[in-house]
Design an enzyme around this catalytic site. Structure first.
Site, PDB file in Angstrom:
ATOM      1  N   HIS A 202       0.854  -1.187   0.000  1.00 45.70           N
ATOM      2  CA  HIS A 202       0.000   0.000   0.000  1.00 45.70           C
ATOM      3  C   HIS A 202       0.895   1.244   0.000  1.00 45.70           C
ATOM      4  O   HIS A 202       1.935   1.276   0.672  1.00 45.70           O
ATOM      5  CB  HIS A 202      -0.900  -0.018   1.234  1.00 45.70           C
ATOM      6  CG  HIS A 202      -1.884   1.095   1.298  1.00 45.70           C
ATOM      7  ND1 HIS A 202      -1.534   2.363   1.714  1.00 45.70           N
ATOM      8  CD2 HIS A 202      -3.200   1.158   0.987  1.00 45.70           C
ATOM      9  CE1 HIS A 202      -2.600   3.143   1.668  1.00 45.70           C
ATOM     10  NE2 HIS A 202      -3.626   2.434   1.221  1.00 45.70           N
TER      11      HIS A 202
ATOM     12  N   ASP B  84       0.931   4.207   1.429  1.00 47.95           N
ATOM     13  CA  ASP B  84       1.315   4.772   2.727  1.00 47.95           C
ATOM     14  C   ASP B  84       2.273   3.852   3.469  1.00 47.95           C
ATOM     15  O   ASP B  84       3.171   4.317   4.187  1.00 47.95           O
ATOM     16  CB  ASP B  84       0.074   5.030   3.590  1.00 47.95           C
ATOM     17  CG  ASP B  84      -0.827   6.095   3.005  1.00 47.95           C
ATOM     18  OD1 ASP B  84      -0.310   7.017   2.353  1.00 47.95           O
ATOM     19  OD2 ASP B  84      -2.054   6.001   3.180  1.00 47.95           O
ATOM     20  N   LYS B  85       2.093   2.546   3.311  1.00 50.62           N
ATOM     21  CA  LYS B  85       2.983   1.604   3.982  1.00 50.62           C
ATOM     22  C   LYS B  85       4.356   1.535   3.330  1.00 50.62           C
ATOM     23  O   LYS B  85       5.362   1.287   4.002  1.00 50.62           O
ATOM     24  CB  LYS B  85       2.334   0.215   4.016  1.00 50.62           C
ATOM     25  CG  LYS B  85       1.348   0.056   5.151  1.00 50.62           C
ATOM     26  CD  LYS B  85       2.100   0.005   6.468  1.00 50.62           C
ATOM     27  CE  LYS B  85       1.341   0.715   7.562  1.00 50.62           C
ATOM     28  NZ  LYS B  85       2.186   1.192   8.632  1.00 50.62           N
TER      29      LYS B  85
ATOM     30  N   GLU C 236      10.186  11.833   6.925  1.00 47.78           N
ATOM     31  CA  GLU C 236       8.930  11.618   6.205  1.00 47.78           C
ATOM     32  C   GLU C 236       9.248  11.212   4.771  1.00 47.78           C
ATOM     33  O   GLU C 236      10.218  11.687   4.179  1.00 47.78           O
ATOM     34  CB  GLU C 236       8.084  12.897   6.180  1.00 47.78           C
ATOM     35  CG  GLU C 236       7.980  13.616   7.517  1.00 47.78           C
ATOM     36  CD  GLU C 236       7.202  12.838   8.552  1.00 47.78           C
ATOM     37  OE1 GLU C 236       6.378  11.989   8.165  1.00 47.78           O
ATOM     38  OE2 GLU C 236       7.410  13.087   9.747  1.00 47.78           O
TER      39      GLU C 236
ATOM     40  N   GLU D  18      14.320  15.820   9.436  1.00 47.43           N
ATOM     41  CA  GLU D  18      15.420  16.375  10.207  1.00 47.43           C
ATOM     42  C   GLU D  18      16.245  15.240  10.805  1.00 47.43           C
ATOM     43  O   GLU D  18      15.688  14.325  11.408  1.00 47.43           O
ATOM     44  CB  GLU D  18      14.892  17.264  11.334  1.00 47.43           C
ATOM     45  CG  GLU D  18      14.034  18.427  10.839  1.00 47.43           C
ATOM     46  CD  GLU D  18      12.625  18.014  10.449  1.00 47.43           C
ATOM     47  OE1 GLU D  18      12.173  18.419   9.360  1.00 47.43           O
ATOM     48  OE2 GLU D  18      11.998  17.268  11.217  1.00 47.43           O
TER      49      GLU D  18
ATOM     50  N   LYS E 150      -5.827  -4.160   0.435  1.00 45.17           N
ATOM     51  CA  LYS E 150      -6.478  -3.705   1.669  1.00 45.17           C
ATOM     52  C   LYS E 150      -7.482  -4.763   2.103  1.00 45.17           C
ATOM     53  O   LYS E 150      -8.075  -5.446   1.268  1.00 45.17           O
ATOM     54  CB  LYS E 150      -7.219  -2.373   1.450  1.00 45.17           C
ATOM     55  CG  LYS E 150      -6.338  -1.223   1.026  1.00 45.17           C
ATOM     56  CD  LYS E 150      -7.128   0.050   0.810  1.00 45.17           C
ATOM     57  CE  LYS E 150      -7.491   0.713   2.123  1.00 45.17           C
ATOM     58  NZ  LYS E 150      -8.095   2.054   1.927  1.00 45.17           N
TER      59      LYS E 150
ATOM     60  N   PHE F 233      -8.769  -3.718 -10.255  1.00 45.69           N
ATOM     61  CA  PHE F 233      -7.761  -3.040  -9.448  1.00 45.69           C
ATOM     62  C   PHE F 233      -6.385  -3.344 -10.045  1.00 45.69           C
ATOM     63  O   PHE F 233      -5.565  -4.008  -9.432  1.00 45.69           O
ATOM     64  CB  PHE F 233      -7.856  -3.525  -7.997  1.00 45.69           C
ATOM     65  CG  PHE F 233      -7.000  -2.781  -7.006  1.00 45.69           C
ATOM     66  CD1 PHE F 233      -6.291  -1.636  -7.343  1.00 45.69           C
ATOM     67  CD2 PHE F 233      -6.896  -3.237  -5.695  1.00 45.69           C
ATOM     68  CE1 PHE F 233      -5.501  -0.970  -6.418  1.00 45.69           C
ATOM     69  CE2 PHE F 233      -6.111  -2.584  -4.761  1.00 45.69           C
ATOM     70  CZ  PHE F 233      -5.416  -1.453  -5.121  1.00 45.69           C
TER      71      PHE F 233
ATOM     72  N   ASP G 241      -2.356   5.908  -6.032  1.00 51.27           N
ATOM     73  CA  ASP G 241      -2.536   6.886  -4.948  1.00 51.27           C
ATOM     74  C   ASP G 241      -1.173   7.252  -4.390  1.00 51.27           C
ATOM     75  O   ASP G 241      -0.344   6.369  -4.147  1.00 51.27           O
ATOM     76  CB  ASP G 241      -3.386   6.314  -3.809  1.00 51.27           C
ATOM     77  CG  ASP G 241      -4.843   6.127  -4.191  1.00 51.27           C
ATOM     78  OD1 ASP G 241      -5.545   7.130  -4.319  1.00 51.27           O
ATOM     79  OD2 ASP G 241      -5.264   4.967  -4.350  1.00 51.27           O
ATOM     80  N   ALA G 242      -0.957   8.517  -4.127  1.00 51.61           N
ATOM     81  CA  ALA G 242       0.275   8.930  -3.450  1.00 51.61           C
ATOM     82  C   ALA G 242       0.282   8.371  -2.035  1.00 51.61           C
ATOM     83  O   ALA G 242      -0.761   8.204  -1.402  1.00 51.61           O
ATOM     84  CB  ALA G 242       0.378  10.448  -3.419  1.00 51.61           C
TER      85      ALA G 242
ATOM     86  N   ARG H 105       0.182   7.880   7.706  1.00 49.84           N
ATOM     87  CA  ARG H 105      -1.247   8.026   7.449  1.00 49.84           C
ATOM     88  C   ARG H 105      -2.059   6.784   7.828  1.00 49.84           C
ATOM     89  O   ARG H 105      -3.266   6.772   7.645  1.00 49.84           O
ATOM     90  CB  ARG H 105      -1.497   8.349   5.969  1.00 49.84           C
ATOM     91  CG  ARG H 105      -1.289   9.801   5.637  1.00 49.84           C
ATOM     92  CD  ARG H 105      -2.106  10.229   4.436  1.00 49.84           C
ATOM     93  NE  ARG H 105      -1.819   9.445   3.241  1.00 49.84           N
ATOM     94  CZ  ARG H 105      -1.954   9.935   2.010  1.00 49.84           C
ATOM     95  NH1 ARG H 105      -2.354  11.173   1.828  1.00 49.84           N
ATOM     96  NH2 ARG H 105      -1.702   9.180   0.963  1.00 49.84           N
ATOM     97  N   LYS H 106      -1.406   5.758   8.355  1.00 47.49           N
ATOM     98  CA  LYS H 106      -2.127   4.535   8.715  1.00 47.49           C
ATOM     99  C   LYS H 106      -1.942   4.222  10.205  1.00 47.49           C
ATOM    100  O   LYS H 106      -1.642   3.106  10.600  1.00 47.49           O
ATOM    101  CB  LYS H 106      -1.644   3.362   7.845  1.00 47.49           C
ATOM    102  CG  LYS H 106      -2.144   3.466   6.407  1.00 47.49           C
ATOM    103  CD  LYS H 106      -3.649   3.322   6.322  1.00 47.49           C
ATOM    104  CE  LYS H 106      -4.201   3.559   4.934  1.00 47.49           C
ATOM    105  NZ  LYS H 106      -4.264   4.997   4.584  1.00 47.49           N
TER     106      LYS H 106
ATOM    107  N   LYS I  71      10.598   7.851  13.065  1.00 46.54           N
ATOM    108  CA  LYS I  71      11.018   8.569  14.271  1.00 46.54           C
ATOM    109  C   LYS I  71      11.920   7.691  15.136  1.00 46.54           C
ATOM    110  O   LYS I  71      11.612   6.529  15.375  1.00 46.54           O
ATOM    111  CB  LYS I  71       9.800   8.994  15.090  1.00 46.54           C
ATOM    112  CG  LYS I  71       8.870   9.938  14.342  1.00 46.54           C
ATOM    113  CD  LYS I  71       7.614  10.239  15.135  1.00 46.54           C
ATOM    114  CE  LYS I  71       6.682  11.167  14.347  1.00 46.54           C
ATOM    115  NZ  LYS I  71       5.422  11.428  15.069  1.00 46.54           N
TER     116      LYS I  71
ATOM    117  N   LYS J 153      11.434  10.394  20.262  1.00 46.17           N
ATOM    118  CA  LYS J 153      10.099  10.910  19.971  1.00 46.17           C
ATOM    119  C   LYS J 153       9.086  10.054  20.713  1.00 46.17           C
ATOM    120  O   LYS J 153       8.857   8.893  20.365  1.00 46.17           O
ATOM    121  CB  LYS J 153       9.799  10.883  18.476  1.00 46.17           C
ATOM    122  CG  LYS J 153      10.408  12.034  17.686  1.00 46.17           C
ATOM    123  CD  LYS J 153      11.906  11.960  17.601  1.00 46.17           C
ATOM    124  CE  LYS J 153      12.476  13.045  16.691  1.00 46.17           C
ATOM    125  NZ  LYS J 153      13.949  13.014  16.694  1.00 46.17           N
TER     126      LYS J 153
ATOM    127  N   ASP K  62       5.974  10.054  20.728  1.00 47.83           N
ATOM    128  CA  ASP K  62       4.883   9.537  19.903  1.00 47.83           C
ATOM    129  C   ASP K  62       5.052   8.044  19.694  1.00 47.83           C
ATOM    130  O   ASP K  62       4.076   7.291  19.692  1.00 47.83           O
ATOM    131  CB  ASP K  62       4.877  10.219  18.526  1.00 47.83           C
ATOM    132  CG  ASP K  62       4.168  11.555  18.544  1.00 47.83           C
ATOM    133  OD1 ASP K  62       3.356  11.780  19.445  1.00 47.83           O
ATOM    134  OD2 ASP K  62       4.425  12.371  17.642  1.00 47.83           O
TER     135      ASP K  62
END
Length: 418
Positions: free
Chosen positions: A14, A16-17, A42, A55, A166, A243, A251-252, A257-258, A278, A282, A284
C-alpha cells in the site's frame, strides 16, 4: 443489544505503507551506525518518484537513495508496468539537520533526565479478546494480508497478484462484548490484466480468495476464532470490479497516514502521532510502545479484561504530565482506576530514557514494525545486516517487538496480590 465493529488493514505494498517502510529503514540505518541518532524522516511516494524529507542529527552518513530502492524492491515493486519500480524511480532527498531548539530540550547532562522529543498524548491498549491481547477484527484483517503477501511471493497460486492490497473485517458482538460471528469481509487486491473481461477477473479473484487465501488464514487461527467463520458472511472482493492500477501510481503515499492500522484498529484510542520515521526520543513512538507494554502485562496478570492507558508529555521534560488507566469496568481488583494508576506507575518508569533502556529501543528494529501493525507482534531475536558505502558493513543481532514481552506479569501480580 448486539453491535458490529470493523477494523481494516493494508498490505506492505500500500502506498502509505511503502512510505512508512522507507522511513523506518532510514531510522534503522542511522541507528545501526550511530545509536544516538535523532531522526524524524517523512517519505512521499507517487508515480515514479520518492521524496525524503525531515530532520536528522547523526554521525552516520548514508546512501539514502540506495536504502529507499532496496525497500521498494523487497516489497515487490520491480516491474515498469507498475509505474513505480525500485530500480528506476527517482529518489529526491530533502533531509536536513535537526533544529537546535528541539535538541536543547531532549539532550541533558544526565541521560536519565532526557526530555521528551515533543508534547502530546499516547495510548496503550490490551484486551483478553485474543491470545496476544489484541482486538480480533484487526488480527484477522492483518493475517489475511500477511498470507496474501506469502501467496504472492510463492508465485504458485494466484500468480496475478500485485503488491497493493487492503482488507476489512466486521464482527458481531454480544451484549457481553464477546465476538459472535464474522458478518462481512472486504478485500481489494491489485492484480495483473489476466482475463478478457473485468467481470471474469473479479469472479476469479473472489473464488481464489475464498478457496485459497481464507483456508490458509483459518487454519492458523485458534478454534474459537475459526468458529466465527460462517456461510452467511458477506464478501466484497475487489468491489469496484478492477484493481490493476495501484500502489503509488494509483494513490500517493505518505508516512504516518495509517496510524489506526498500526495500533488497535479503532479499539481503545490513539493520540494522533505517527510512529514510523522517528527515533525513540520521539515519545509519539516510544511512549506508545511503553503504554502497550504496560497494558498487555496488566491484562495478562489479571488486573482487568480490557485496559486503556494514556500518557502525556511536555517537550523537553522527562516526567510525564499525566498517566491514567481505564479498565472499562472489567477490573478484577478492588481498586479504583486512579488507585490502579498509582500502583502501576510505581512499577513502570515512563521517563523517555527509561523507556528506551527498558524496551531496548536504540536498536535498528523499526523496519519490521512498518507493515502489519506495531502491536500484537511476536518478540524475537534476529540478525540484520547493514551496508554503507561510506562506513562499511555491519552485522547486528537485535530484539524485535520488546514491548510485546510479558516480562512484568509476576511483578504486577505481586503488587495487586493476584
Amino acid at each position: 443489544m448486539s453491535y458490529l465493529f470493523t477494523s481494516e488493514s493494508v498490505s506492505e505494498g500500500h502506498p502509505d505503507k511503502i512510505a512508512d517502510q522507507i522511513s523506518d529503514a532510514l531510522v534503522d540505518n542511522f541507528l545501526a551506525y550511530d545509536p544516538d541518532s535523532k531522526v524524524a524522516c517523512e517519505t512521499l511516494v507517487t508515480t515514479g518518484q520518492v521524496v525524503l524529507a525531515g530532520e536528522i542529527r547523526s554521525k552516520a552518513y548514508l546512501d539514502t537513495q540506495s536504502i529507499a530502492r532496496k525497500v521498494i524492491n523487497q516489497i515487490g515493486y520491480t516491474q515498469d508496468d507498475y509505474q513505480f519500480n525500485g530500480n528506476s524511480c527517482g529518489v529526491i532527498s530533502l533531509l536536513h539537520e535537526q533544529s537546535p531548539d528541539i535538541s536543547r530540550g531532549v539532550d541533558k547532562a544526565s541521560k536519565e533526565e532526557q526530555g521528551a522529543g515533543d508534547q502530546g498524548m499516547m495510548f496503550g491498549y490490551a484486551t483478553k479478546e485474543t491470545e496476544n491481547y489484541m482486538p480480533l477484527a484487526l488480527e484477522i484483517a492483518n493475517k489475511m494480508l500477511q498470507e496474501l503477501a506469502k501467496i504472492r511471493r510463492e508465485n504458485k497460486e494466484m500468480t496475478y497478484l500485485r503488491p497493493d492490497a487492503k482488507s476489512q473485517v466486521t464482527l458481531e458482538y454480544s451484549d457481553q462484548n464477546i465476538p459472535q460471528k464474522i458478518v462481512a469481509i472486504v478485500l481489494s487486491t491489485q492484480h495483473d490484466e489476466f482475463a478478457p473481461t473485468d467481470k471474469e477477473m473479479q469472479a476469479r479473484i473472489k473464488k481464489d480468495i475464498q478457496n485459497i487465501l481464507l483456508p490458509r488464514v483459518i487454519q492458523q487461527l485458534p478454534a474459537y476464532v475459526q468458529a466465527l467463520f460462517n456461510k452467511e458472511i458477506i464478501y466484497h472482493i475487489n468491489p469496484t470490479g478492477k484493481f490493476v492500477i495501484g500502489g503509488p501510481h494509483g494513490d500517493a503515499g505518505i508516512t504516518g497516514r495509517k496510524i489506526i492500522v498500526d495500533t488497535y484498529g479503532g479499539k481503545g484510542a490513539h493520540g494522533g502521532g505517527a510512529f514510523s520515521g522517528k527515533d525513540p526520543s520521539k515519545v509519539d513512538r516510544s511512549a506508545a510502545y511503553a503504554a502497550r507494554h504496560m497494558a498487555k502485562n496488566m491484562v495478562a496478570a489479571g488486573v482487568a479484561d480490557e485496559i486503556l492507558i494514556q500518557v502525556s508529555y511536555a517537550i523537553g521534560k522527562a516526567e510525564p504530565t499525566s498517566i491514567s488507566v481505564n479498565t472499562y469496568g472489567t477490573a478484577h481488583v478492588n481498586f479504583t482506576n486512579q488507585e490502579i494508576t498509582d500502583k502501576i506507575t510505581a512499577i513502570f518508569d515512563m521517563r523517555p530514557a527509561a523507556i528506551e533502556k527498558r524496551l531496548k529501543l536504540r536498536q535498528p528494529i523499526y523496519q519490521e514494525t512498518a507493515a502489519y501493525g506495531h502491536m500484537g507482534r511476536t518478540p524475537q531475536i534476529i540478525t540484520k545486516v547493514f551496508e554503507n558505502p561510506y562506513q562499511g558493513k555491519l552485522t547486528k543481532q537485535v530484539e524485535l517487538f520488546t514491548w510485546e514481552k510479558l516480562d512484568f506479569v509476576d511483578e504486577i501480580k505481586a503488587c495487586f496480590n493476584l
